[in-house]
Design a protein around this motif. Structure first.
Motif, PDB file in Angstrom:
ATOM      1  N   PHE A  84       0.821  -1.209   0.000  1.00  0.00           N
ATOM      2  CA  PHE A  84       0.000   0.000   0.000  1.00  0.00           C
ATOM      3  C   PHE A  84       0.858   1.263   0.000  1.00  0.00           C
ATOM      4  CE2 PHE A  84      -2.607  -3.427   1.308  1.00  0.00           C
ATOM      5  CZ  PHE A  84      -3.844  -3.148   0.740  1.00  0.00           C
ATOM      6  N   ALA A  85       0.435   2.240  -0.805  1.00  0.00           N
ATOM      7  CA  ALA A  85       1.127   3.532  -0.895  1.00  0.00           C
ATOM      8  C   ALA A  85       0.864   4.356   0.361  1.00  0.00           C
ATOM      9  CB  ALA A  85       0.632   4.291  -2.127  1.00  0.00           C
ATOM     10  N   ASP A  86       1.768   5.272   0.648  1.00  0.00           N
ATOM     11  CA  ASP A  86       1.623   6.130   1.828  1.00  0.00           C
ATOM     12  C   ASP A  86       0.307   6.900   1.821  1.00  0.00           C
ATOM     13  OD1 ASP A  86       4.054   5.314   2.881  1.00  0.00           O
ATOM     14  OD2 ASP A  86       5.157   7.011   2.049  1.00  0.00           O
ATOM     15  N   GLY A  87      -0.124   7.369   0.671  1.00  0.00           N
ATOM     16  CA  GLY A  87      -1.336   8.171   0.577  1.00  0.00           C
ATOM     17  C   GLY A  87      -2.593   7.386   0.254  1.00  0.00           C
ATOM     18  N   VAL A  88      -2.581   6.100   0.494  1.00  0.00           N
ATOM     19  CA  VAL A  88      -3.731   5.243   0.170  1.00  0.00           C
ATOM     20  C   VAL A  88      -5.017   5.754   0.816  1.00  0.00           C
ATOM     21  CG1 VAL A  88      -3.329   3.628   2.089  1.00  0.00           C
ATOM     22  CG2 VAL A  88      -4.526   2.839   0.032  1.00  0.00           C
ATOM     23  N   VAL A  89      -6.119   5.584   0.094  1.00  0.00           N
ATOM     24  CA  VAL A  89      -7.449   5.864   0.627  1.00  0.00           C
ATOM     25  C   VAL A  89      -8.251   4.582   0.482  1.00  0.00           C
ATOM     26  CG1 VAL A  89      -9.559   7.231   0.393  1.00  0.00           C
ATOM     27  CG2 VAL A  89      -7.322   8.295  -0.027  1.00  0.00           C
ATOM     28  N   PHE A  90      -8.808   4.109   1.600  1.00  0.00           N
ATOM     29  CA  PHE A  90      -9.554   2.849   1.602  1.00  0.00           C
ATOM     30  C   PHE A  90     -10.942   3.098   2.165  1.00  0.00           C
ATOM     31  CE2 PHE A  90     -10.799  -1.360   3.014  1.00  0.00           C
ATOM     32  CZ  PHE A  90     -10.416  -2.136   1.932  1.00  0.00           C
ATOM     33  N   ARG A  91     -11.940   2.535   1.487  1.00  0.00           N
ATOM     34  CA  ARG A  91     -13.337   2.715   1.893  1.00  0.00           C
ATOM     35  C   ARG A  91     -13.948   1.360   2.219  1.00  0.00           C
ATOM     36  NH1 ARG A  91     -11.528   5.706  -2.077  1.00  0.00           N
ATOM     37  NH2 ARG A  91     -11.970   7.927  -2.155  1.00  0.00           N
ATOM     38  N   SER A  92     -14.628   1.299   3.367  1.00  0.00           N
ATOM     39  CA  SER A  92     -15.245   0.047   3.783  1.00  0.00           C
ATOM     40  C   SER A  92     -16.369   0.326   4.773  1.00  0.00           C
ATOM     41  CB  SER A  92     -14.204  -0.854   4.461  1.00  0.00           C
ATOM     42  OG  SER A  92     -14.825  -1.952   5.093  1.00  0.00           O
ATOM     43  N   PRO A  93     -17.491  -0.383   4.612  1.00  0.00           N
ATOM     44  CA  PRO A  93     -18.552  -0.214   5.599  1.00  0.00           C
ATOM     45  C   PRO A  93     -18.120  -0.658   6.995  1.00  0.00           C
ATOM     46  CG  PRO A  93     -19.106  -1.955   4.025  1.00  0.00           C
ATOM     47  CD  PRO A  93     -17.853  -1.308   3.549  1.00  0.00           C
ATOM     48  N   ASP A 141     -16.633   7.758   8.683  1.00  0.00           N
ATOM     49  CA  ASP A 141     -17.678   7.547   7.674  1.00  0.00           C
ATOM     50  C   ASP A 141     -17.284   6.460   6.684  1.00  0.00           C
ATOM     51  OD1 ASP A 141     -19.451   9.446   8.736  1.00  0.00           O
ATOM     52  OD2 ASP A 141     -18.449  11.065   7.651  1.00  0.00           O
ATOM     53  N   GLY A 142     -16.427   5.540   7.123  1.00  0.00           N
ATOM     54  CA  GLY A 142     -16.026   4.422   6.285  1.00  0.00           C
ATOM     55  C   GLY A 142     -14.847   4.696   5.369  1.00  0.00           C
ATOM     56  N   VAL A 143     -14.225   5.862   5.499  1.00  0.00           N
ATOM     57  CA  VAL A 143     -13.085   6.223   4.647  1.00  0.00           C
ATOM     58  C   VAL A 143     -11.846   6.365   5.530  1.00  0.00           C
ATOM     59  CG1 VAL A 143     -12.149   7.863   2.984  1.00  0.00           C
ATOM     60  CG2 VAL A 143     -14.623   7.433   3.056  1.00  0.00           C
ATOM     61  N   VAL A 144     -10.820   5.589   5.204  1.00  0.00           N
ATOM     62  CA  VAL A 144      -9.559   5.615   5.948  1.00  0.00           C
ATOM     63  C   VAL A 144      -8.503   6.208   5.021  1.00  0.00           C
ATOM     64  CG1 VAL A 144      -7.848   4.221   7.162  1.00  0.00           C
ATOM     65  CG2 VAL A 144     -10.262   3.568   7.241  1.00  0.00           C
ATOM     66  N   ARG A 145      -7.849   7.264   5.469  1.00  0.00           N
ATOM     67  CA  ARG A 145      -6.883   7.981   4.632  1.00  0.00           C
ATOM     68  C   ARG A 145      -5.469   7.843   5.187  1.00  0.00           C
ATOM     69  NH1 ARG A 145     -11.636  10.761   4.383  1.00  0.00           N
ATOM     70  NH2 ARG A 145     -12.269  11.449   2.304  1.00  0.00           N
ATOM     71  N   GLY A 146      -4.576   7.356   4.344  1.00  0.00           N
ATOM     72  CA  GLY A 146      -3.168   7.243   4.705  1.00  0.00           C
ATOM     73  C   GLY A 146      -2.802   5.852   5.206  1.00  0.00           C
ATOM     74  N   LYS A 147      -1.582   5.498   4.921  1.00  0.00           N
ATOM     75  CA  LYS A 147      -1.088   4.159   5.248  1.00  0.00           C
ATOM     76  C   LYS A 147      -1.091   3.889   6.753  1.00  0.00           C
ATOM     77  CE  LYS A 147       2.689   1.080   3.931  1.00  0.00           C
ATOM     78  NZ  LYS A 147       3.894   0.987   3.080  1.00  0.00           N
ATOM     79  N   GLU A 148      -0.701   4.868   7.564  1.00  0.00           N
ATOM     80  CA  GLU A 148      -0.657   4.635   9.012  1.00  0.00           C
ATOM     81  C   GLU A 148      -2.067   4.491   9.589  1.00  0.00           C
ATOM     82  OE1 GLU A 148       2.000   3.664  10.715  1.00  0.00           O
ATOM     83  OE2 GLU A 148       2.915   3.753   8.732  1.00  0.00           O
ATOM     84  N   ALA A 149      -3.013   5.251   9.080  1.00  0.00           N
ATOM     85  CA  ALA A 149      -4.402   5.103   9.530  1.00  0.00           C
ATOM     86  C   ALA A 149      -4.968   3.755   9.102  1.00  0.00           C
ATOM     87  CB  ALA A 149      -5.262   6.244   8.991  1.00  0.00           C
ATOM     88  N   LEU A 150      -4.601   3.320   7.894  1.00  0.00           N
ATOM     89  CA  LEU A 150      -5.057   2.006   7.418  1.00  0.00           C
ATOM     90  C   LEU A 150      -4.442   0.893   8.268  1.00  0.00           C
ATOM     91  CD1 LEU A 150      -6.771   0.555   5.292  1.00  0.00           C
ATOM     92  CD2 LEU A 150      -4.726   0.519   3.821  1.00  0.00           C
ATOM     93  N   ARG A 151      -3.169   1.051   8.610  1.00  0.00           N
ATOM     94  CA  ARG A 151      -2.503   0.074   9.488  1.00  0.00           C
ATOM     95  C   ARG A 151      -3.226  -0.011  10.833  1.00  0.00           C
ATOM     96  NH1 ARG A 151       2.314  -2.394  10.648  1.00  0.00           N
ATOM     97  NH2 ARG A 151       3.361  -1.655   8.792  1.00  0.00           N
ATOM     98  N   ALA A 152      -3.567   1.117  11.401  1.00  0.00           N
ATOM     99  CA  ALA A 152      -4.249   1.129  12.701  1.00  0.00           C
ATOM    100  C   ALA A 152      -5.626   0.456  12.598  1.00  0.00           C
ATOM    101  CB  ALA A 152      -4.386   2.562  13.207  1.00  0.00           C
ATOM    102  N   TYR A 153      -6.358   0.741  11.532  1.00  0.00           N
ATOM    103  CA  TYR A 153      -7.673   0.131  11.318  1.00  0.00           C
ATOM    104  C   TYR A 153      -7.543  -1.381  11.221  1.00  0.00           C
ATOM    105  CZ  TYR A 153     -11.586  -1.435   8.340  1.00  0.00           C
ATOM    106  OH  TYR A 153     -12.630  -2.125   7.782  1.00  0.00           O
TER     107      TYR A 153
END
Length: 120
Positions: A29-38, A48-60
């Motif tokens: 995953f790129a540093d600036g990844v944006v991931f959406r999931s219910p 609101d189901g949107v996770v922005r950034g690699k570190e936030a995605l890692r935490a999720y």
């Protein structure tokens, strides 16, 4: 991305999840990844189901692994698109999910988790 590359990506992706190896998962995953999931809407307050950034995605996903110690993915299908891969899988509860992942320079820059009907 051709189908062979998409299948190799999906196999490595699932292996990382099934090993519960967050570093192995995140390397795609790129540093600036944006991931959406219910599910993110329920796990990440205010997202609101949107996770922005690699570190936030890692935490999720770290929280997801913590909450689901039996987590396991079985790949049902892999599909290749222009700069994209779709992974259809079933997780340990029987729920079918598709991950739609947009790829640039070999890294996922955006993704969507899409869930089918909850298992009975």
């Amino acid at each position: 991305m051709d189908l062979e590359q998409a299948r190799a990506f999906a196999a490595e992706w699932a292996a990382g999840w099934n090993a519960h190896d967050l570093d192995r998962i995140m390397r795609h995953f790129a540093d600036g990844v944006v991931f959406r999931s219910p599910l993110a809407a329920r796990v990440v307050p205010g997202s609101d189901g949107v996770v922005r950034g690699k570190e936030a995605l890692r935490a999720y996903w770290a929280e997801g692994l913590r909450r689901n110690p039996e987590l396991r993915f079985e790949i049902l299908g892999v599909y290749a698109g222009v700069d994209a891969v779709v992974i259809n899988y079933r997780h340990q509860t029987g729920w079918e999910v598709c991950e739609v992942l947009a790829v640039e320079d070999g890294l996922v820059v955006s993704g969507w988790g899409a869930y089918g009907p909850a298992p009975a």
